[in-house]
Each structure stands twice: as structure tokens, then as C-alpha cells.
Design a protein around this motif. Structure first.
Motif, mmCIF file in Angstrom:
data_model
loop_
_atom_site.group_PDB
_atom_site.id
_atom_site.type_symbol
_atom_site.label_atom_id
_atom_site.label_comp_id
_atom_site.label_asym_id
_atom_site.label_seq_id
_atom_site.Cartn_x
_atom_site.Cartn_y
_atom_site.Cartn_z
ATOM 1 N N LYS A 1 10.624 32.958 22.490
ATOM 2 C CA LYS A 1 10.277 33.430 23.817
ATOM 3 C C LYS A 1 9.277 34.576 23.704
ATOM 4 O O LYS A 1 9.243 35.272 22.692
ATOM 5 N N PHE B 1 17.924 46.125 30.580
ATOM 6 C CA PHE B 1 17.575 45.838 29.201
ATOM 7 C C PHE B 1 16.577 46.892 28.740
ATOM 8 O O PHE B 1 15.402 46.855 29.123
ATOM 9 N N VAL C 1 15.187 48.933 25.270
ATOM 10 C CA VAL C 1 15.160 49.034 23.810
ATOM 11 C C VAL C 1 13.929 49.881 23.451
ATOM 12 O O VAL C 1 12.830 49.578 23.914
ATOM 13 N N ILE D 1 11.186 50.234 21.879
ATOM 14 C CA ILE D 1 10.264 49.492 21.005
ATOM 15 C C ILE D 1 8.818 49.626 21.454
ATOM 16 O O ILE D 1 7.944 48.906 21.006
ATOM 17 N N ARG E 1 3.483 44.879 18.253
ATOM 18 C CA ARG E 1 3.493 43.636 19.039
ATOM 19 C C ARG E 1 3.980 43.873 20.472
ATOM 20 O O ARG E 1 3.861 42.995 21.324
ATOM 21 N N LEU E 2 4.506 45.060 20.736
ATOM 22 C CA LEU E 2 4.916 45.416 22.109
ATOM 23 C C LEU E 2 3.839 46.240 22.796
ATOM 24 O O LEU E 2 3.575 46.074 23.975
ATOM 25 N N ASP F 1 8.544 40.483 26.558
ATOM 26 C CA ASP F 1 9.394 40.600 25.373
ATOM 27 C C ASP F 1 10.872 40.700 25.707
ATOM 28 O O ASP F 1 11.684 39.985 25.132
ATOM 29 N N ILE F 2 11.210 41.642 26.631
ATOM 30 C CA ILE F 2 12.634 41.829 26.937
ATOM 31 C C ILE F 2 12.966 41.544 28.411
ATOM 32 O O ILE F 2 14.073 41.113 28.726
ATOM 33 N N TYR G 1 14.633 38.256 29.453
ATOM 34 C CA TYR G 1 16.096 38.072 29.385
ATOM 35 C C TYR G 1 16.767 38.424 30.705
ATOM 36 O O TYR G 1 17.736 37.815 31.131
ATOM 37 N N HIS H 1 22.098 40.022 26.431
ATOM 38 C CA HIS H 1 21.222 38.878 26.135
ATOM 39 C C HIS H 1 21.807 37.933 25.101
ATOM 40 O O HIS H 1 21.368 36.802 24.972
ATOM 41 N N PHE I 1 17.642 42.076 14.151
ATOM 42 C CA PHE I 1 17.930 42.319 15.561
ATOM 43 C C PHE I 1 19.411 42.082 15.854
ATOM 44 O O PHE I 1 20.078 41.345 15.126
HETATM 45 O O1 LIG Z 1 13.925 38.977 21.914
HETATM 46 C C1 LIG Z 1 14.071 40.169 21.700
HETATM 47 O O2 LIG Z 1 15.326 40.720 21.686
HETATM 48 C C2 LIG Z 1 15.603 42.001 21.163
HETATM 49 C C3 LIG Z 1 14.405 42.935 21.198
HETATM 50 O O3 LIG Z 1 14.647 44.045 20.373
HETATM 51 C C4 LIG Z 1 13.141 42.227 20.736
HETATM 52 O O4 LIG Z 1 12.028 43.105 20.791
HETATM 53 C C5 LIG Z 1 12.879 41.063 21.614
HETATM 54 O O5 LIG Z 1 11.736 40.335 21.177
#
Ligand SMILES: O=C1OC[C@@H](O)[C@H](O)[C@H]1O
Ligand SMILES: NC(=O)C1=CN([C@@H]2O[C@H](COP(=O)(O)OP(=O)(O)OC[C@H]3O[C@@H](n4cnc5c(N)ncnc54)[C@H](OP(=O)(O)O)[C@@H]3O)[C@@H](O)[C@H]2O)C=CC1
Length: 337
Positions: A98, A155, A157, A159, A164-165, A177-178, A181, A254, A280
Motif C-alpha cells: 500500500k 494513526f 507515527v 516518521i 520515503r515519507l 503512507d499511514i 489505514y 492497523h 515494523f
Molecule cells: O504501512 C505502514 O505501517 C507502519 C508505518 O510505520 C509505516 O511507515 C507504514 O508504511
């Protein structure tokens, strides 16, 4: 029929996916058969770590080989479309990380390629295959919560400093990215397209969203409020409220291992533990999507009913709407696919 996986890239999530797969008690008639990376030496190192029999010098070489049946794409977001297309056009099924693609246009084009080839493709929204999500679905459908009216999901995190973020050219975006979810959770509960999407947020100096607040309005004045944050860690839980009660999906929502029911009952879902090192949280759960992929391929399905093409298209549409309102534009948005 043995399902032979080809791992595309030697990155962090590829490591977690293979670890989850290899540590699961029974993956059935499946095997991690090969790996390819941009650089053969990295693929060889990955193969040595994970005891994978075959190493390819390039993605193209693996795509053209007859040694794999399905590709797991663990590349960066901007390469999801290109690499999924490559493997589909070489007759391989695809499980792509994803977000499936950068925007709706790419998603629509990729899914139509898979359909034209009569091949299976799925966006790796692994949450949908968590045993706890099955229990959540049962609880909602049982009527114990009454009529579901409201969902709230967090959500967060820290990051935002991960390349990549934070970099647009690497597909950086919190909602891609998040945030995906949180969107998929709301859709898992309400099962219909929102009638209104409102979003606002914060973007970094590269024009990438690092914070998004998203309000989804559904028919009958039902709502979801989604808080997405790549700067700070939040209490990453989700709560579903109905006219008779609520159920809370504990952090990490998630891929949760705990549901707190309306009556206070705490339901635990144990993940197969092993001494694997993961990049992760709860990554051992990545295997459940692989079990679904194999099941679908063996049944000749082109998509999974639990994470359908229609769902991926809607999630892509919602991400595009959020990005537009927050002010995030990708070069690929201006290109014909
Ligand atoms: O799919 C993910 O889940 C956890 C996150 O830390 C991550 O950056 C993300 O790509
Ligand atoms: N399901 C989940 O829980 C998670 C999913 N993800 C998803 O997985 C994907 C990869 O994330 P992650 O594994 O953390 O990423 P990594 O930073 O580990 O990079 C993954 C791969 O991308 C390639 N790559 C790295 N940098 C570049 C670059 N500058 N240009 C082109 N290619 C590059 C490399 O491939 P190669 O090895 O071939 O050189 C690398 O191994 C993302 O789409 C993310 O959304 C990420 C984390 C968790």
C-alpha cells in the motif's frame, strides 16, 4: 499447485513480509522462491539472510522468468504502478504494498491491466486479514452495537524525517503512507462511499502532507473523524460507536491484537511469536494476506472480496480528495497513465 512468490526489492517491508511468511506454522502449499533488487548484491544478501533459493539480477529478469507465480512488490510508492504493471504484463499475479498507486488514475489503469490479463492483484492492506478484524466485523454485524453512528481513528507515527515519507519524489505523503489505514478502517465499518470528505493538514517544505485531519460524512449523518500524524506518536486506536454501545480496536489498530468490547470484555488475538526481528510493529501479521492471495489464486479469483479492486479504487479516490484539500500535488497527477 505450489504458489511460488518472487520478492521485489530487498527493503524493510520485504524483510518483514518474508520473516512473517517463514515464521508462520503453516503457509500451506506456498514458497518464497526468488528475490530481485535493483542491485544483485543486495538481492544476494537478502537471499542469504532468508535462505531463498533463486536470486535475479533485476526486476525484469524475475518478471520474465518462469520461476515465480506471484510477485510481492515492496518498492517505494512511485514505483508501485511501474513494477506491478511489469509483473502483470509478464503473466504474474501481484500483491503490491500500500498504497497500490500514487493516485486514482494509476490505480484504475493498473486494475484494468490485471483484468485484461485475467490475473490476480491486491493492494496489501494487510489489516483486512487480521483475525481481530474478522471479530470486529462479526461484532458490528451482530447488532450488539446497535446502529453504528461514529468512528474515530488515530494513526500517528514519528516518521516525518524518513526520506520515503518526507520527500515528494519518493512518494512521500502521510495520507498515502499511514492515512490509508484510517480511511480503510472507516470504509471497513461503513461499507459505502462517503457523501462528503473534508480535510485539512500541515505540509512540509517539500510540499508533502505530514499531518491530516479528515472528516468523512456518510448517509444518515454518520461520520468518521480520522487523525493522521507523521510527526508524533499518537494512541493509535480506533473506536466504533453505535446506538447501543461501542467497541475499541486497541493500538496498533492497523493490525490489532486486542478488541475492547462494549461490556468491557477484552478479547486478545495472539500473533505467532518467533525470534524474528521485524522493522515494523506486528509485522508477523503480514502473512495473513499471503494466505488470502494463495487461496484466491487457487480458486481462479482476480481479486479478494476482503480487499477488492472496488475498495482500492475508492481508497485512491479518497486519498486524492484529501491531498487536493490539504494541498499536496504530485507530478504524476498531471500525466496521462
Ligand atoms: O504501512 C505502514 O505501517 C507502519 C508505518 O510505520 C509505516 O511507515 C507504514 O508504511
Ligand atoms: N504493510 C506495512 O506495514 C508497511 C508497508 N510499507 C510500504 O512498503 C513500501 C516500502 O517501504 P520500506 O520497505 O520501508 O522502504 P525502504 O526504504 O526499505 O525501500 C524499499 C525498497 O525501495 C527501493 N528504494 C529505496 N530507495 C530508493 C530510491 N531512492 N529510489 C528508488 N528505489 C528506492 C529499494 O529497492 P531495492 O532493494 O531493489 O534496491 C528498497 O529496498 C512503501 O510503499 C510503504 O508504504 C512500509 C512499511 C510498513
Amino acid at each position: 499447485m505450489t504458489i511460488r512468490w518472487g520478492i521485489v526489492t530487498s527493503g524493510k517491508i520485504s524483510h518483514d513480509f518474508v520473516n512473517a511468511f517463514n515464521s508462520f506454522p503453516d503457509v500451506g502449499d506456498q514458497v518464497i522462491a526468488a528475490v530481485a533488487a535493483r542491485d544483485k548484491s543486495r538481492a544476494e544478501e537478502f537471499a542469504k539472510t532468508h535462505k531463498i533459493a533463486k536470486v535475479f539480477a533485476s526486476y525484469d529478469e524475475m518478471a520474465m522468468s518462469s520461476d515465480i507465480d506471484v510477485a510481492y512488490i515492496g518498492a517505494l510508492n512511485p514505483d508501485h504502478f511501474k513494477l506491478s504493471k511489469l509483473f502483470l504484463e509478464c503473466g504474474k499475479h501481484v500483491l503490491c504494498e500500500k498504497p497500490l498507486c500514487m493516485n486514482y488514475k494509476e490505480t484504475e489503469s493498473l486494475l484494468s491491466i490485471a483484468k485484461s490479463k485475467n490475473l490476480f492483484i491486491m493492494e496489501a492492506v494487510w489489516s483486512r486479514f487480521a483475525p481481530s478484524y474478522m471479530a470486529l466485523e462479526k461484532e458490528i454485524q451482530s447488532g450488539k452495537l446497535g446502529d453504528v453512528q461514529f468512528v474515530e481513528v488515530n494513526f500517528g507515527v514519528p516518521i516525518a524525517n524518513v526520506d520515503r515519507l518526507r520527500k515528494k519524489d519518493l512518494g512521500g505523503s502521510a495520507v498515502l503512507d499511514i492515512g490509508i489505514y484510517t480511511l480503510q478502517f472507516a470504509q471497513f465499518v461503513f461499507r459505502e462511499e462517503p457523501v462528503k470528505v473534508t480535510a485539512f493538514g500541515e505540509i512540509n517544505n517539500d510540499g508533502v502532507d505530514v499531518v491530516d485531519t479528515i472528516i468523512l460524512e456518510y448517509s444518515g449523518n454518520r461520520r468518521a473523524v480520522l487523525n493522521v500524524n507523521a510527526k508524533i506518536r499518537l494512541w493509535n486506536k480506533a473506536t466504533v460507536y453505535g446506538t447501543k454501545g461501542r467497541v475499541t480496536v486497541e493500538d496498533p489498530f492497523h493490525f490489532p491484537d486486542t478488541l475492547i468490547h462494549n461490556d468491557g470484555n477484552v478479547e486478545k488475538f495472539s500473533l505467532h511469536t518467533s525470534n524474528q526481528k521485524y522493522n515494523f510493529g506486528n509485522s508477523a501479521g503480514l502473512v495473513y494476506q499471503a494466505l488470502e492471495v494463495a487461496r484466491c489464486i487457487k480458486q481462479g479469483l482476480n481479486e479478494s472480496p476482503r480487499m477488492s479492486h472496488k475498495e482500492s479504487l475508492l481508497l485512491a479516490k479518497l486519498r486524492d480528495m484529501v491531498r487536493k484539500q490539504v494541498g499536496v500535488h504530485f507530478e504524476v497527477d498531471d500525466k496521462e497513465v
